[in-house]
Design an enzyme around this catalytic site. Structure first.
Site, PDB file in Angstrom:
ATOM      1  N   LYS A  22       0.839  -1.213   0.000  1.00 17.62           N
ATOM      2  CA  LYS A  22       0.000   0.000   0.000  1.00 17.62           C
ATOM      3  C   LYS A  22       0.868   1.255   0.000  1.00 17.62           C
ATOM      4  CE  LYS A  22      -1.759   1.522   4.130  1.00 17.62           C
ATOM      5  NZ  LYS A  22      -1.419   2.923   4.445  1.00 17.62           N
ATOM      6  N   ASN A  23       1.837   1.323   0.931  1.00 13.27           N
ATOM      7  CA  ASN A  23       2.593   2.562   1.106  1.00 13.27           C
ATOM      8  C   ASN A  23       3.620   2.798   0.005  1.00 13.27           C
ATOM      9  OD1 ASN A  23       1.057   3.131   3.285  1.00 13.27           O
ATOM     10  ND2 ASN A  23       2.591   2.568   4.816  1.00 13.27           N
ATOM     11  N   CYS A 116      -4.887  12.606  13.217  1.00 13.66           N
ATOM     12  CA  CYS A 116      -5.459  11.294  12.944  1.00 13.66           C
ATOM     13  C   CYS A 116      -5.311  10.463  14.202  1.00 13.66           C
ATOM     14  CB  CYS A 116      -4.788  10.621  11.760  1.00 13.66           C
ATOM     15  SG  CYS A 116      -3.201   9.919  12.141  1.00 13.66           S
ATOM     16  N   ARG A 121       0.594  14.120  13.626  1.00 13.92           N
ATOM     17  CA  ARG A 121       1.146  13.918  12.287  1.00 13.92           C
ATOM     18  C   ARG A 121       1.179  15.185  11.435  1.00 13.92           C
ATOM     19  NH1 ARG A 121      -1.079   8.418   9.843  1.00 13.92           N
ATOM     20  NH2 ARG A 121       0.805   8.548   8.590  1.00 13.92           N
ATOM     21  N   ASP A 305       4.635   0.279  12.122  1.00 11.75           N
ATOM     22  CA  ASP A 305       3.426  -0.344  11.574  1.00 11.75           C
ATOM     23  C   ASP A 305       3.286  -1.822  11.965  1.00 11.75           C
ATOM     24  OD1 ASP A 305       2.757   2.038  10.433  1.00 11.75           O
ATOM     25  OD2 ASP A 305       3.414   1.518   8.405  1.00 11.75           O
ATOM     26  N   ARG A 397      -8.576  -0.702   4.542  1.00 14.87           N
ATOM     27  CA  ARG A 397      -7.693   0.335   3.981  1.00 14.87           C
ATOM     28  C   ARG A 397      -6.361  -0.264   3.553  1.00 14.87           C
ATOM     29  NH1 ARG A 397      -6.548   5.214   7.587  1.00 14.87           N
ATOM     30  NH2 ARG A 397      -5.204   5.437   5.783  1.00 14.87           N
TER      31      ARG A 397
END
Ligand code: EPU
Length: 418
Positions: A22-23, A116, A121, A305, A397
């Protein structure tokens, strides 16, 4: 809203294929904005976040189509330079369109992402970097308006701490700038390296890939490129930890073991067997999990993560473990939920002290952010009884077909409407 029901305490066995990261996919998709034409990106996971950035590109005028895991994106038709609050608020990474839009079009209007769940952030590094390159920025009604008179100019940019999307935004802004840009204390995450490869394939001149000092010699023009998204190291790590927590053995294919140096060492220290080949990892848990300490750090340190998932493994270890989070200030939201499942965890500042117990117990829990949700899934797989996880839209997500992959490993898991 959907919830996830897991009947836990079943060992996992089998083989699953890891999806594209994803990233990595998000900045690659944003980079297509740098030059008009048809770009092709392979191995793009079909996730809520990749759909969000594609919706954002569409709102800017781009056209795209997906065939399997390959995306074709046409950015010739881009004619709107505003990234609206509605899209940015659902995904902070939308800020990645700022660098490429300013570099190609000389102006952009992008909504500020705001806070968030995992912390405040800020995006000050992104904005300071662009200002140093000659962009004029003003903040108005929650939006940042960016203008460049003629062209962006190369500059020396230093990040106080290595920022992943900050490095990516400045990289994308600098490839078309006049002169040389040096990014010092740049993030070294593999996803940044994937973007460097794409930019080079587009004709950019970049030295220092995978180091903390990137030197970019601006070029006059770029061309569309065809690239492949690297495998998702966080998805890989999540399934490795899941096998550790639930027991059993599994092979993860289409992954890159070199991208998980800290995790595989820590899992070995915890007593798991890890065998790596070029593009697959075998994991098994032969005996009780040993307690280990971890501290999250920028790459190649232990990834933030994976902190929540690793914590679950420690809840069923044989001793005391100290888990220290140094990247985000509010990333222990899974702790309260894990305690509902019987975990013994105490928070002291930015550390969590985990006392291993024999087994977690199924409970009703609530997902709060993407990786916290993944940790609850790992906990549910390890726990005796039934775990019900609500608000699983967070999981969607970032994890492609998680239910299908877990079932392929023999887990009893299904979705239900809440
Ligand atoms: N920071 C600043 N100012 C900035 C930018 C960052 O102070 O302008 C600070 C942050 O507050 C944080 C640290 O720098 O303390 C590092 O944050 P970074 O900018 O690297 O985070 P990010 O780029 O917003 C990416 C990933 C995150 C991942 C972090 C850290 C993407 C799209 N997101 O975020 O992924 O946790 O790097 O590795 O690449 C996730 O996938 O669940 C996720 C949150």
């Amino acid at each position: 809203m959907d919830k996830l029901i897991i009947e836990g305490a079943r060992k996992l066995h089998g083989e699953i294929r890891i999806s594209g990261a994803k990233n990595a996919a998000l900045p690659l998709i944003a980079a297509t904005l740098l030059t008009p034409g048809w770009h092709v990106i392979h191995n793009v996971p079909d996730l809520r976040d990749t759909r969000t950035i594609l919706a954002l590109l569409e709102s800017l005028g781009a056209v795209w189509k997906r065939k399997g895991d390959a995306l074709t994106i046409n950015t010739e038709t881009v004619n709107n330079l505003e990234a609206s609050y509605d899209l940015v608020k659902t995904m902070r990474a939308s800020i990645l369109v700022l660098g490429p839009l300013v570099a190609r079009m000389g102006k952009a209007r992008v909504s500020l992402p705001g806070g968030c769940a995992i912390g405040a952030r800020p995006i000050d590094f992104h904005l300071q970097g662009l200002t140093k390159m000659g962009a004029r920025l003003d903040l108005e009604d929650g939006y940042v308006n960016a203008f460049v008179d003629n062209y962006l100019s190369g500059a020396h940019i230093y990040f106080d701490v290595p920022s992943v999307t900050g490095t990516e935004n400045i990289l994308m802004a600098s490839v078309l700038a006049k002169g040389i840009t040096v990014i010092k204390n740049a993030a070294r995450e593999p996803e940044v390296g994937n973007l460097v490869d794409m930019l080079i394939a587009m004709g950019a001149d970049i030295e220092g890939k995978d180091t903390d000092r990137l030197i970019i010699h601006g070029v006059k023009s770029l061309k569309p490129a065809e690239v492949t998204t690297i495998p998702d190291r966080i998805e890989t790590g999540t399934y490795l930890v899941a096998v550790g927590a639930a027991g059993g053995e599994a092979t993860l294919t289409n992954c890159n073991p070199n991208h998980l140096p800290a995790l595989t060492e820590k899992l070995r220290a915890a007593g798991l067997i890890i065998k790596e080949s070029e593009s697959s990892i075998f994991v098994s848990r032969p005996s009780k999990v040993q307690s280990i300490d971890i501290k999250t750090l920028p790459y190649p340190g232990f990834p933030t993560d994976l902190q929540a998932q690793l914590m679950v493994l420690m809840t069923v270890s044989n001793g005391l473990s100290v888990i220290t989070e140094t990247i985000f200030e509010n990333r222990f939201m899974h702790v309260a939920e894990l305690k509902r499942m019987g975990a013994e965890i105490r928070i002291n500042g930015n550390s969590a002290i985990v006392k291993g117990i024999k087994q977690l117990k199924g409970a009703q829990v609530m997902a709060t952010d993407l990786r916290a949700s993944a940790s609850l899934v790992v906990a549910g797989l390890a726990a005796k009884g039934v775990t019900e996880i609500s608000r699983i839209y967070h999981l969607e997500r970032g994890y492609e077909d998680m239910v299908g992959k877990l079932r392929a490993l023999g887990a009893r898991v299904h979705k239900e409407k809440e």
